[in-house]
Design a protein around this motif. Structure first.
Motif, short mmCIF file in Angstrom:
data_model
loop_
_atom_site.label_atom_id
_atom_site.label_comp_id
_atom_site.label_asym_id
_atom_site.label_seq_id
_atom_site.Cartn_x
_atom_site.Cartn_y
_atom_site.Cartn_z
N VAL A 226 0.84 -1.20 0.00
CA VAL A 226 0.00 0.00 0.00
C VAL A 226 0.87 1.25 0.00
N ARG A 227 1.91 1.23 0.79
CA ARG A 227 2.84 2.37 0.83
C ARG A 227 3.46 2.62 -0.54
N GLU A 228 3.84 1.54 -1.23
CA GLU A 228 4.47 1.70 -2.53
C GLU A 228 3.48 2.21 -3.59
N ILE A 229 2.23 1.79 -3.49
CA ILE A 229 1.21 2.29 -4.41
C ILE A 229 1.01 3.79 -4.21
N LEU A 230 0.95 4.21 -2.96
CA LEU A 230 0.80 5.63 -2.66
C LEU A 230 2.04 6.41 -3.10
N ARG A 231 3.20 5.82 -2.93
CA ARG A 231 4.44 6.47 -3.35
C ARG A 231 4.45 6.68 -4.86
N TYR A 232 4.02 5.66 -5.59
CA TYR A 232 3.99 5.78 -7.05
C TYR A 232 2.99 6.85 -7.49
N ALA A 233 1.81 6.85 -6.85
CA ALA A 233 0.79 7.84 -7.20
C ALA A 233 1.29 9.26 -6.97
N ALA A 234 2.12 9.44 -5.94
CA ALA A 234 2.59 10.77 -5.60
C ALA A 234 3.81 11.20 -6.41
N SER A 235 4.68 10.23 -6.77
CA SER A 235 5.97 10.63 -7.34
C SER A 235 6.39 9.86 -8.58
N ARG A 236 5.63 8.83 -8.98
CA ARG A 236 6.01 7.95 -10.09
C ARG A 236 7.37 7.28 -9.83
N ARG A 237 7.61 6.94 -8.59
CA ARG A 237 8.85 6.29 -8.21
C ARG A 237 8.54 5.05 -7.37
N GLY A 238 9.58 4.24 -7.09
CA GLY A 238 9.41 3.14 -6.17
C GLY A 238 9.15 1.80 -6.83
N LEU A 239 8.56 0.89 -6.07
CA LEU A 239 8.42 -0.52 -6.45
C LEU A 239 7.67 -0.69 -7.77
N LEU A 240 6.70 0.15 -8.05
CA LEU A 240 5.90 -0.03 -9.26
C LEU A 240 6.63 0.38 -10.53
N THR A 241 7.84 0.92 -10.38
CA THR A 241 8.69 1.20 -11.55
C THR A 241 9.79 0.15 -11.70
N LEU A 242 9.67 -0.94 -10.98
CA LEU A 242 10.73 -1.95 -10.92
C LEU A 242 10.84 -2.72 -12.23
N SER A 243 12.07 -2.99 -12.65
CA SER A 243 12.33 -3.81 -13.83
C SER A 243 12.42 -5.28 -13.42
N ALA A 244 12.53 -6.15 -14.43
CA ALA A 244 12.55 -7.59 -14.16
C ALA A 244 13.87 -8.06 -13.54
N ALA A 245 14.90 -7.25 -13.61
CA ALA A 245 16.16 -7.52 -12.91
C ALA A 245 16.77 -6.16 -12.57
N GLN A 246 17.54 -6.12 -11.49
CA GLN A 246 18.18 -4.86 -11.11
C GLN A 246 19.64 -4.81 -11.53
N ILE A 247 20.34 -5.92 -11.31
CA ILE A 247 21.80 -5.92 -11.52
C ILE A 247 22.15 -6.74 -12.75
N ASN A 248 23.03 -6.15 -13.54
CA ASN A 248 23.53 -6.78 -14.75
C ASN A 248 25.00 -7.12 -14.56
N VAL A 249 25.37 -8.33 -14.98
CA VAL A 249 26.78 -8.73 -14.99
C VAL A 249 27.11 -9.24 -16.38
N PHE A 250 28.17 -8.71 -16.98
CA PHE A 250 28.72 -9.27 -18.21
C PHE A 250 30.08 -9.86 -17.89
N LEU A 251 30.20 -11.16 -18.19
CA LEU A 251 31.37 -11.93 -17.76
C LEU A 251 32.16 -12.45 -18.96
N PRO A 252 33.43 -12.07 -19.09
CA PRO A 252 34.27 -12.72 -20.10
C PRO A 252 34.50 -14.18 -19.72
N THR A 253 34.62 -15.04 -20.70
CA THR A 253 34.84 -16.46 -20.45
C THR A 253 36.16 -16.91 -21.05
N ILE A 254 36.57 -18.09 -20.68
CA ILE A 254 37.82 -18.63 -21.22
C ILE A 254 37.76 -18.74 -22.73
#
Length: 538
Positions: free
Chosen positions: A321-349
């Protein structure tokens, strides 16, 4: 009753590429442009809310909900393949991650016999598309249709993962869309002002009022029409009525890596023997149609989390509920979340100079079939090989155009892919063992009892899933299996192009939405230039 309508350009498919084409081809007002989309207009709020992918990845309101054929290499499972069936296509239901791939990827396309597709050639189109929140520079554009921004919410568990990756020897990065990819950091997202920047929102919505642009939804393309070997139009079914749309200049198929080869085959363009076996008249014998399928196969390690918590707890009760209210007020927070947060690109052998493994890391755990978030705090690290050698097929299996084609990805059928994936899984465990995570995350899956290569591969076969990046089924090139040339014109016929992810000859090193938009941007110029050149000569 049959209705016939005539335009200069017909675009079949209103997805990531189709909306771009509709905008650019109608921009000067000289051409009548029709955009046909099998799905609806996308009015539901979930197509605009960034986190809407949680509900739409397995919901029929805007999703074709394809499934693969069971194959031994992926545990004989019928794996869900979400694909957008709505204006904006998969950009309306995807995980919002903005990654272009490495310069090496596009130089490889060029070197395969596709002039004009090297990194120096395509970078201007990435920049043209982009409205980068950080501003323009040599690698980024500002003022373009596609909003690209930083996440509005971060998490201590995500920060800890970056710290652990650095302890494991990786470089911290805050921009994966430059000349260097290896490292770890937060993804940028296709979000503008707290709303999803799908191509429907970014490219189509601002120009829907143009008199020369005609957007037709719920129009399921059944087959292309031909006059000899020249494409002349499209037969579609809409509301139970057959409608024929004719093109004075070109038909442009932008139905995606599944829909485009299927439509070509139903129209008589494909492997002649296969088409004849289904009693389909052969217009052009192109054996490469539906071949060369590539996709990123992701295998996820999951962890139980203590102390730092995760997003799991935020998705219920008063916190939600807090996150819904936060989004309504500022368009920020949990409801702007992507399917992943951290990206790693790894060189391989196998390729130390060009990262060939990507991690999608999320401080949450959930059921990939349903999208349901788990109750206890958790962390997910999805591991995939970026440039697989395994190949699959998309082939129609019956003459009815309304039937889904047979999808056979061929995951892990090449031994080189197994070796690279194992290297990635082991490095993911190496990161989790670092000081920043060792007292925070305890591996749940595959678990401490899975240690040998054979056990890890069996886990990969039983649990791996698509990363939603199918490409290559109408590949660009000059060889016998190529379907389109370097200007995306279909070999052996006239007046027909394919413009979408299916033309990629090889899979890029990362997420495929941004490259698909780039392809459509460049294709728009190629199409319009082909009109201007004869006029200049006249």
């Amino acid at each position: 009753m049959s209705v016939t309508r005539q335009f200069d350009y017909l675009i079949v498919g209103g997805g990531s590429a189709g909306c771009v084409l509709a905008n650019r081809l109608s921009a000067d007002g000289r051409h009548q442009v029709a955009l046909l989309e099998a799905g609806g207009p996308g009015g539901h709020p979930s197509f605009h809310l960034p986190v809407g992918y949680v509900w739409n990845r397995a919901h029929p309101r805007g999703n074709w909900l394809y499934r693969t054929e069971p194959e031994p290499s992926s545990g004989d499972r019928a794996i869900l393949w979400p694909r957008g069936k709505v204006l904006g296509g998969s950009s309306a239901i995807n995980g919002l991650l903005y990654i272009r791939g490495q310069p090496h990827d596009y130089d490889a396309w060029r070197d395969l016999g596709n002039p004009g597709w090297g990194f120096a050639d395509v970078l201007p189109y990435f920049r043209k598309a982009e409205d980068q929140a950080r501003g323009a520079d040599a690698f980024h554009g500002a003022g373009g249709p596609l909003g690209v921004s930083d996440p509005t919410v971060r998490h201590p568990l995500s920060d800890a993962y970056i710290a652990a990756a650095v302890e494991a020897g990786l470089t911290p990065l805050d921009d994966f869309n430059r000349d260097r990819q290896a490292g770890a950091g937060y993804f940028q997202l296709t979000v503008r002002n707290g709303l999803r920047s799908s191509t429907a929102n970014a490219y189509l919505k601002p120009v829907r009022g143009r008199d020369n642009l005609h957007v037709v939804t719920h129009a399921h393309a059944m087959r292309l029409t031909f006059d000899g070997r020249r494409a002349t139009g499209v037969v579609a079914v809409r509301g139970g009525q057959t409608e024929t749309y004719s093109a004075r200049r070109e038909v442009i198929v932008a139905a995606g890596a599944i829909g485009s080869p299927a439509l070509l085959q139903h129209s008589g363009v494909g492997a002649a023997d296969h088409l004849r076996s289904l009693d389909i008249e052969v217009i052009a014998d192109l054996p490469g149609v539906g071949q060369n399928l590539q996709d990123h196969y992701m295998v996820s390690l999951t962890y139980a989390v203590r102390r730092l918590g995760s997003f799991n707890e935020t998705t219920r009760g008063w916190r939600l509920v807090r996150e819904i209210l936060r989004y309504a007020a500022s368009r920020r927070g949990l409801l702007t979340l992507s399917a992943a947060q951290i990206n790693v690109f790894l060189p391989t052998i196998s390729d130390p100079d060009n990262p060939d493994v990507q991690f999608h890391v999320m401080p949450a755990t959930f059921d990939f079939e349903t999208g349901k978030v788990e109750t206890e705090p958790g962390l997910t690290c999805g591991v995939c090989q970026l440039r697989p050698n395994s190949r699959g097929t998309i082939l129609i299996s019956q003459p009815d155009p309304r039937a889904a084609p047979a999808i056979r990805p061929g995951y892990l059928t090449d031994d080189r892919d197994k070796a690279v994936l194992l290297e990635g899984l082991r490095f993911a465990r190496h990161i989790a063992a670092q000081k920043a995570l060792a007292g925070v995350a305890a591996e749940r899956l595959p678990g401490s009892g899975v240690t040998t290569d054979s056990d890890l591969l069996e886990f990969a076969r039983r649990t791996g899933k698509t990363l939603y990046h199918p490409v290559g089924t109408c590949k660009m090139g000059r060889d016998a299996d190529a379907v389109v040339d370097s200007e995306l014109r279909v070999h052996g016929v006239q007046g027909l192009r394919v413009v979408d992810a299916s033309v990629m000859p090889t899979l890029v090193s990362g997420n495929t939405n941004a490259p698909t938009i780039m392809i459509a941007e460049r294709a728009s110029d190629l199409i319009l230039q082909s009109v201007r050149i004869p006029e200049l000569q006249a």
